[in-house]
Design a protein around this motif. Structure first.
Motif, PDB file in Angstrom:
ATOM      1  N   PHE A   1     -15.096   8.713 -25.921  1.00  0.00           N
ATOM      2  CA  PHE A   1     -15.474   7.414 -26.499  1.00  0.00           C
ATOM      3  C   PHE A   1     -15.457   7.415 -28.034  1.00  0.00           C
ATOM      4  N   GLU A   2     -14.737   8.350 -28.633  1.00  0.00           N
ATOM      5  CA  GLU A   2     -14.657   8.366 -30.092  1.00  0.00           C
ATOM      6  C   GLU A   2     -13.213   8.100 -30.507  1.00  0.00           C
ATOM      7  N   PHE A   3     -13.000   7.823 -31.760  1.00  0.00           N
ATOM      8  CA  PHE A   3     -11.680   7.736 -32.360  1.00  0.00           C
ATOM      9  C   PHE A   3     -11.840   8.123 -33.811  1.00  0.00           C
ATOM     10  N   PRO A   4     -10.887   8.813 -34.456  1.00  0.00           N
ATOM     11  CA  PRO A   4      -9.559   9.222 -33.976  1.00  0.00           C
ATOM     12  C   PRO A   4      -9.614  10.256 -32.836  1.00  0.00           C
ATOM     13  N   ARG A   5      -8.599  10.194 -32.002  1.00  0.00           N
ATOM     14  CA  ARG A   5      -8.493  11.094 -30.852  1.00  0.00           C
ATOM     15  C   ARG A   5      -7.112  11.735 -30.767  1.00  0.00           C
ATOM     16  N   TYR A   6      -7.054  12.814 -30.011  1.00  0.00           N
ATOM     17  CA  TYR A   6      -5.808  13.576 -29.846  1.00  0.00           C
ATOM     18  C   TYR A   6      -5.725  14.086 -28.409  1.00  0.00           C
ATOM     19  N   CYS A   7      -5.667  13.150 -27.468  1.00  0.00           N
ATOM     20  CA  CYS A   7      -5.719  13.535 -26.055  1.00  0.00           C
ATOM     21  C   CYS A   7      -4.431  13.178 -25.320  1.00  0.00           C
ATOM     22  N   LEU A   8      -3.882  14.137 -24.619  1.00  0.00           N
ATOM     23  CA  LEU A   8      -2.739  13.854 -23.750  1.00  0.00           C
ATOM     24  C   LEU A   8      -3.298  13.572 -22.348  1.00  0.00           C
ATOM     25  N   ASP A   9      -4.034  12.468 -22.265  1.00  0.00           N
ATOM     26  CA  ASP A   9      -4.759  12.154 -21.026  1.00  0.00           C
ATOM     27  C   ASP A   9      -3.829  11.430 -20.039  1.00  0.00           C
ATOM     28  N   VAL A  10      -2.822  12.150 -19.573  1.00  0.00           N
ATOM     29  CA  VAL A  10      -1.834  11.552 -18.659  1.00  0.00           C
ATOM     30  C   VAL A  10      -1.476  12.519 -17.531  1.00  0.00           C
ATOM     31  N   THR A  11      -1.060  11.942 -16.421  1.00  0.00           N
ATOM     32  CA  THR A  11      -0.568  12.710 -15.272  1.00  0.00           C
ATOM     33  C   THR A  11       0.488  11.851 -14.578  1.00  0.00           C
ATOM     34  N   ILE A  12       1.472  12.496 -13.995  1.00  0.00           N
ATOM     35  CA  ILE A  12       2.542  11.764 -13.313  1.00  0.00           C
ATOM     36  C   ILE A  12       2.566  12.103 -11.820  1.00  0.00           C
ATOM     37  N   PHE A  13       2.542  11.061 -11.013  1.00  0.00           N
ATOM     38  CA  PHE A  13       2.690  11.194  -9.561  1.00  0.00           C
ATOM     39  C   PHE A  13       4.024  10.560  -9.155  1.00  0.00           C
ATOM     40  N   ARG A  14       4.369  10.711  -7.872  1.00  0.00           N
ATOM     41  CA  ARG A  14       5.509   9.987  -7.327  1.00  0.00           C
ATOM     42  C   ARG A  14       5.098   9.443  -5.958  1.00  0.00           C
ATOM     43  N   VAL A  15       5.413   8.177  -5.714  1.00  0.00           N
ATOM     44  CA  VAL A  15       5.119   7.620  -4.385  1.00  0.00           C
ATOM     45  C   VAL A  15       6.324   7.830  -3.471  1.00  0.00           C
ATOM     46  N   TYR A  16       5.994   8.112  -2.242  1.00  0.00           N
ATOM     47  CA  TYR A  16       7.007   8.356  -1.214  1.00  0.00           C
ATOM     48  C   TYR A  16       6.892   7.322  -0.111  1.00  0.00           C
ATOM     49  N   GLU A  17       8.014   7.030   0.516  1.00  0.00           N
ATOM     50  CA  GLU A  17       8.012   6.254   1.767  1.00  0.00           C
ATOM     51  C   GLU A  17       8.943   6.961   2.735  1.00  0.00           C
ATOM     52  N   ASN A  18       8.462   7.113   3.946  1.00  0.00           N
ATOM     53  CA  ASN A  18       9.259   7.821   4.963  1.00  0.00           C
ATOM     54  C   ASN A  18       9.719   9.178   4.446  1.00  0.00           C
TER      55      ASN A  18
ATOM     56  N   ARG B   1       0.834  -1.183   0.000  1.00  0.00           N
ATOM     57  CA  ARG B   1       0.000   0.000   0.000  1.00  0.00           C
ATOM     58  C   ARG B   1       0.883   1.252   0.000  1.00  0.00           C
ATOM     59  N   TYR B   2       0.610   2.212  -0.873  1.00  0.00           N
ATOM     60  CA  TYR B   2       1.309   3.505  -0.848  1.00  0.00           C
ATOM     61  C   TYR B   2       0.285   4.602  -0.545  1.00  0.00           C
ATOM     62  N   THR B   3       0.520   5.355   0.518  1.00  0.00           N
ATOM     63  CA  THR B   3      -0.450   6.399   0.876  1.00  0.00           C
ATOM     64  C   THR B   3       0.149   7.802   0.832  1.00  0.00           C
ATOM     65  N   ASP B   4       1.471   7.880   0.624  1.00  0.00           N
ATOM     66  CA  ASP B   4       2.068   9.211   0.433  1.00  0.00           C
ATOM     67  C   ASP B   4       2.345   9.357  -1.062  1.00  0.00           C
ATOM     68  N   VAL B   5       1.410   9.984  -1.740  1.00  0.00           N
ATOM     69  CA  VAL B   5       1.460  10.076  -3.198  1.00  0.00           C
ATOM     70  C   VAL B   5       1.458  11.552  -3.570  1.00  0.00           C
ATOM     71  N   ARG B   6       2.436  11.970  -4.392  1.00  0.00           N
ATOM     72  CA  ARG B   6       2.545  13.407  -4.670  1.00  0.00           C
ATOM     73  C   ARG B   6       2.461  13.703  -6.164  1.00  0.00           C
ATOM     74  N   LEU B   7       1.818  14.821  -6.447  1.00  0.00           N
ATOM     75  CA  LEU B   7       1.638  15.226  -7.842  1.00  0.00           C
ATOM     76  C   LEU B   7       2.930  15.810  -8.397  1.00  0.00           C
ATOM     77  N   VAL B   8       3.358  15.289  -9.550  1.00  0.00           N
ATOM     78  CA  VAL B   8       4.577  15.795 -10.181  1.00  0.00           C
ATOM     79  C   VAL B   8       4.233  16.665 -11.392  1.00  0.00           C
ATOM     80  N   TRP B   9       3.397  16.135 -12.258  1.00  0.00           N
ATOM     81  CA  TRP B   9       3.087  16.886 -13.483  1.00  0.00           C
ATOM     82  C   TRP B   9       1.716  16.500 -14.029  1.00  0.00           C
ATOM     83  N   ALA B  10       0.991  17.509 -14.452  1.00  0.00           N
ATOM     84  CA  ALA B  10      -0.284  17.289 -15.147  1.00  0.00           C
ATOM     85  C   ALA B  10      -0.403  18.320 -16.250  1.00  0.00           C
ATOM     86  N   PRO B  11      -0.897  17.936 -17.426  1.00  0.00           N
ATOM     87  CA  PRO B  11      -1.100  18.918 -18.495  1.00  0.00           C
ATOM     88  C   PRO B  11      -2.419  19.654 -18.287  1.00  0.00           C
TER      89      PRO B  11
END
Lengths: 673, 673
Positions: free
Chosen positions: B206-223, B182-192
């Motif tokens: 729900f259509e195609f062709p599509r042109y979506c940068l539907d991504v986001t990056i987090f980072r998990v932390y411990e201690n 389980r990871y509960t310390d999760v931090r936002l790094v980048w979102a468009p």
């Protein structure tokens, strides 16, 4: 506070007749005593007759008035919008961009408008009731009553040439014959842009303060010439000041104030939630369709506006019903009336009818689709025409044939893509309502999914062409039976079930009519005859004061000004629905900003009153109704004048806009003359 | 054509096991033979273990993957949007404007995210079934089974410290113990920006062709340090070419492919129409709320997006069910299995359960309101904590306490105005569903209309403050009983009815589990054990080909390019939801327009798979799933690869965007290392 006010109002109702300015009064039973005692105003027969004859009903659903001797008719932009939409094309969007016919040659004929002018009212209760004898089954009674009403209408039409409708009042307590002069050549003269007519859009709808030029002007023609109008309204641009007594003459569509607690519970727990589910469903459907592009948005706009308007209105109505205090008070009133009547039988009969109405809800057959409706009408008409006129379903009687054909053979455009989307949704709704295992549903789908089936049906119909409709109407029952038109065949498939449901519904209606007739008598006995009947989309007179009100601790002034529009635009950052048209910005310096624009009054109105003239004591027009505020949305069930208000466009704003913004002085000069 | 294809597919299912690339496979029962025979690919245990350990589940509802040794996690923007929304304020709208933490100090801690990494699976079917003996009542059986599952989870948690869930597979045919880190310390790094993540909005969804940068990056932390990740995905920016074999490792939320015809009919005629009515209702409600201004629009946006997405998905699902051919085929399959089982008893038991589910629909008690849910959880928790852990309702067991408290005590903002609007609507819905005369409804409304009552309840609660929630949680049953908090009192009023319905529901679930277990055995006997179970929001492997398809006579290529975005924007006249963010316009010349952007493959996915990594034969990431096309929406009930496709963002586009548009090369460099 709110609950207390409601309680007080109903206490008044219980003890005397109605609260201060409540009432949608019949022109043959005006509240002369109340007006004299409460407002020191004496109604003369001449005054009333002039107002009545100056009033106009739009059969498409709305009110209006004659405003010149040469046939000008003033109504709301949103009453006209159905016609503006039908006159529009992908190239010229009159509904959004407006229109001005600088000369009579430019006036555009509406494809299917019928305007009615009420000319006389006659009480025919005794004759209608005499047709029904004690001991008749509800079915026999309904048929006998309908047949007698049809005969009265037919005889009147034959004798006078006038449109003749027997109107059921007090839920069945009284029957009056209404005779109308009919105008079917109606031409568009002027309409403003939707940006000002519906300024503030869905967000501002049913709100106040408002800044909407929600008006449109038509002209009626006879024999291809502007009609010569004897009774039209003069105007008073300096009227409608705070505290003024005003009158509203129009056609409120429907109220349900007579409903018993059981009938209200049916509305609250069954009918209204269903209607709202349907409205929201259609709203989303049309929103999705509009995402297809600007032309789709244009094609769907008129329906979408109507649906959003209804959704907001029904939400307010249901909220009123869900307040437990309201039905509680109705129960007290019921007890009082039952004591006066010495019986609870009619109330029990009505309760029984509601249970049967609930059972009927899952037997839907009528598909809400413009092009399918044409098929359904053609199929039913062919069957009905086999019977004598008075035995037919009401809308197929000879006395209504002219109106029916005008609608059925209207050249107004129907769009295949929009009809396909709507029919697919209706087929899906049929599956949902009746269940996918229902034999009729299985037959209707013919082995396909709703979308695929709708595509097939739309491809297989010729009903988009008026000539095909006329040919089918002429071919009669054999023509229908042999037709290979896919939608005609669908309507034939659904015909038996449609007729079965219609018959049950008419029996239930008859049972209610008989019960409400008894309740009305009890009411007359307890409260005297000065009780107004529920609205029936027939001409009524309401009255009230131009009056500010309190909301969230603030005073809402009764009037806005033309100049205020620009402030309202700025306050919303010129975004979305709060952008005034270019014509306004160009004319900004020329406009007198102090001219009153919209105002409110306490008169008792409801949907159908849109476009009603607001007149002063002298019968001069001071404004035109276009909305009620959000607090007035309970009007279906009760009138409240604590905060509830009718909202109108001031006539001074109409004249100022024509002269200064729309460069239509020659039109403005005709108004009132 | 479509119907035929569907028929062929099901014929295949009837005769062999599954169609070509169908299946959401368990990691402990991968389809090694099919992959070898159909695609010449040999699954090694090492390959599978690496993919499994690189996969991440977002407990808020979605999938993701580790993409670096220093804890970077890649998911969809729309999976992250709940967190982006919670991290936003009126001043800084991360959900719409995006975010980039140039240094680790700028990484923003999510208020209540829990990420899970699956580390082991164990079959515990025998032990779970042993707890239930023949002749037990459904009630006793449900309780015994639940208690045994709770004991297994508890023992596992105590032994390993891992999150331990016993998962019900094949509708009750198998029970597996899943252990998660389980990871509960999760931090936002980048979102468009939302403009590119959700380019084309509801219309393109729900259509195609599509042109979506539907991504986001987090980072998990411990201690408080970036977690050290052993298994993460390398990437292959030149992968995912037409015809390539690819794998999707993620957590499909729910499919219902095991459903019997009777259960499907319940979905078609009852549950789904209700769900759609509810979704449309909430969509309109949030649209109306958003008309209040830009801040209201921001507050309601995340919910509105989720609702629109569901509405579109359910519409497609219901359309699939309404196609008469589909249930017809299911009936044939049922007959075959019944012959194989030598009995129709389990199918009849399931049909009986559906009738009882219909009866339950009008007994709604749970109000869909964020702040009320907190009250409901606190009230239920106080009662449940009186019992031993294994006898409690599942979500209140000790093994789930950490997750429960993270949600309950989340500092994520709740907005009073939005909560008031939503609660008022839920109270109205309660009246509509149970009827205004229902004694519980009368008690809940306390003599007021829904809107007035909601205002009073929101004003009378302190649950907007996390400290108040903690205090009430600590005060236990006495604290709840003595609380003067209006929402706590409301939840207490509804508690008995909630528990009664929950108990009936769990009994019905148990009856279904027992029946589906028998059907599963019949299926295993008829088709061998190579049948995958329905999705359960647990880790599955799907596979398929990157593959173009035919639509309306045209070939839809399997891939779009970054350069194509600008063309798509121009095609829609840069209006509404088709406006690329400024960052894209500024970087237009720097971007390599030929870089692949979105692509489709035939892998079998469904909601919950959003954010799943798409990997190649070498286990290198080539993309990230973010959608299915409109033809894939029937996936709840059947997989179709004629036109149905999963839609992914290409990893090359992510890297190009980070480098060229978002000036985040230092982040891009970490990816894959």
């Amino acid at each position: 506070m709110k609950k207390l006010a409601l309680f007080c109002m109903y206490t008044t109702v219980l003890l005397t007749s109605v609260s201060a300015d409540e009432g949608m009064w019949l022109f043959n039973a005006l509240p002369k005593r109340q007006l004299a005692s409460q407002h020191g105003f004496e109604v003369t027969d001449e005054w009333a007759k002039h107002i009545m004859l100056s009033s106009v009903r739009f059969n498409s659903g709305g009110s209006a008035s004659f405003i010149s001797s040469n046939g000008l008719v003033l109504t709301n932009h949103h009453v006209a919008s159905d016609t503006l939409y039908k006159l529009s094309t992908a190239e010229q969007n009159l509904a959004s961009d407006g229109y001005y016919a600088a000369s009579k040659e430019d006036e555009l004929k509406a494809p299917d408008l019928e305007l009615n002018q009420l000319v006389s009212i006659e009480d025919v209760t005794a004759r209608v009731n005499a047709a029904v004898s004690a001991g008749m089954s509800p079915d026999a009674a309904a048929k006998a009553r309908q047949a007698e009403m049809a005969r009265i209408e037919q005889q009147s039409t034959e004798a006078t040439g006038l449109r003749s409708d027997v109107v059921t009042l007090y839920g069945g307590g009284r029957y009056h014959l209404y005779q109308y002069k009919r105008y079917t050549d109606v031409r568009l003269v002027w309409a403003p842009e939707a940006q000002t007519a519906f300024f503030g859009g869905d967000a501002d709808n049913f709100e106040f303060p408002r800044y909407c030029l929600d008006v449109t002007i038509f002209r009626v023609y006879e024999n291809d010439k502007p009609a010569n109008i004897e009774h039209f309204l003069a105007n008073n641009p300096s009227g409608a000041r705070e505290g003024d007594l005003v009158f509203v003459s129009g056609n409120p569509g429907r109220t349900q104030r007579i409903l018993t607690p059981a009938a209200l519970e049916y509305q609250r727990d069954h009918r209204m939630p269903r209607v709202l589910d349907l409205l929201r469903r259609k709203e989303i459907l049309l929103q999705q369709y509009a995402l297809g592009g600007p032309e789709q948005a244009r094609r769907g706009q008129d329906d979408l506006f109507g649906i959003q308007n209804s959704r907001k209105a029904y939400t307010g109505m249901l909220a009123g019903l869900q307040n437990p205090g309201f039905i509680e008070l109705k129960r007290s009133r019921q007890k009082l009336l039952q004591r006066s009547a010495g019986s609870s039988e009619p109330w029990e009969a009505i309760a029984e009818v509601q249970l049967q109405r609930v059972d009927l809800m899952d037997r839907m057959t009528s598909l809400r689709s413009n092009v399918y409706s044409i098929a359904e009408d053609l199929v039913l008409m062919a069957g009905e025409d086999q019977k004598p006129s008075e035995e037919r379903l009401r809308e197929f009687r000879d006395s209504n044939r002219q109106s029916l054909e005008q609608a059925l053979f209207s050249p107004a455009p129907l769009y295949e893509d929009l009809e396909r989307v709507q029919l697919a949704d209706e087929l899906a709704r049929l599956v949902e309502t009746r269940g996918g295992n229902d034999p009729l549903v299985i037959k209707v789908l013919a082995g396909k999914g709703p979308r695929e089936r709708a595509t097939e049906l739309i491809a297989g119909t010729k009903l988009f062409e008026v000539e095909s409709r006329k040919a089918l109407a002429q071919a009669g029952q054999t023509g229908i039976a042999n037709s290979d038109d896919a939608l005609i065949q669908l309507a034939v498939t659904l015909e038996n079930e449609y007729r079965a449901i219609r018959e049950i519904t008419e029996q239930l209606d008859e049972q209610e009519r008989q019960a409400y007739a008894k309740i009305t008598e009890a009411q007359f006995q307890a409260e005297g005859e000065s009780v107004y009947p529920d609205a029936t989309f027939t001409l009524r007179l309401a009255y009230g004061l131009v009056k500010s009100y309190q909301e969230d601790g603030q005073t809402i002034a009764s009037q806005t000004t033309l100049g205020g529009s620009f402030g309202h635009e700025a306050a919303h950052g010129k975004t979305d629905d709060w952008i005034l048209p270019d014509s306004w910005h160009q004319a900004k310096d020329a406009i007198d900003g102090s001219v009153p624009f919209n105002f409110v009054c306490t008169a008792d109105i409801i949907g159908g009153n849109s476009g009603s003239p607001v007149v002063d004591r002298d019968g001069r027009m001071v404004g035109i109704i276009f909305d009620g505020n959000i607090q007035s949305l309970t009007a279906d069930f009760y009138h409240s004048e604590e905060q509830g208000r009718a909202v109108a466009v001031h006539i001074a704003a109409v004249l100022e806009a024509l002269n200064k913004i729309y460069h239509a002085s020659s039109l403005a000069e005709q108004i009132g003359h």
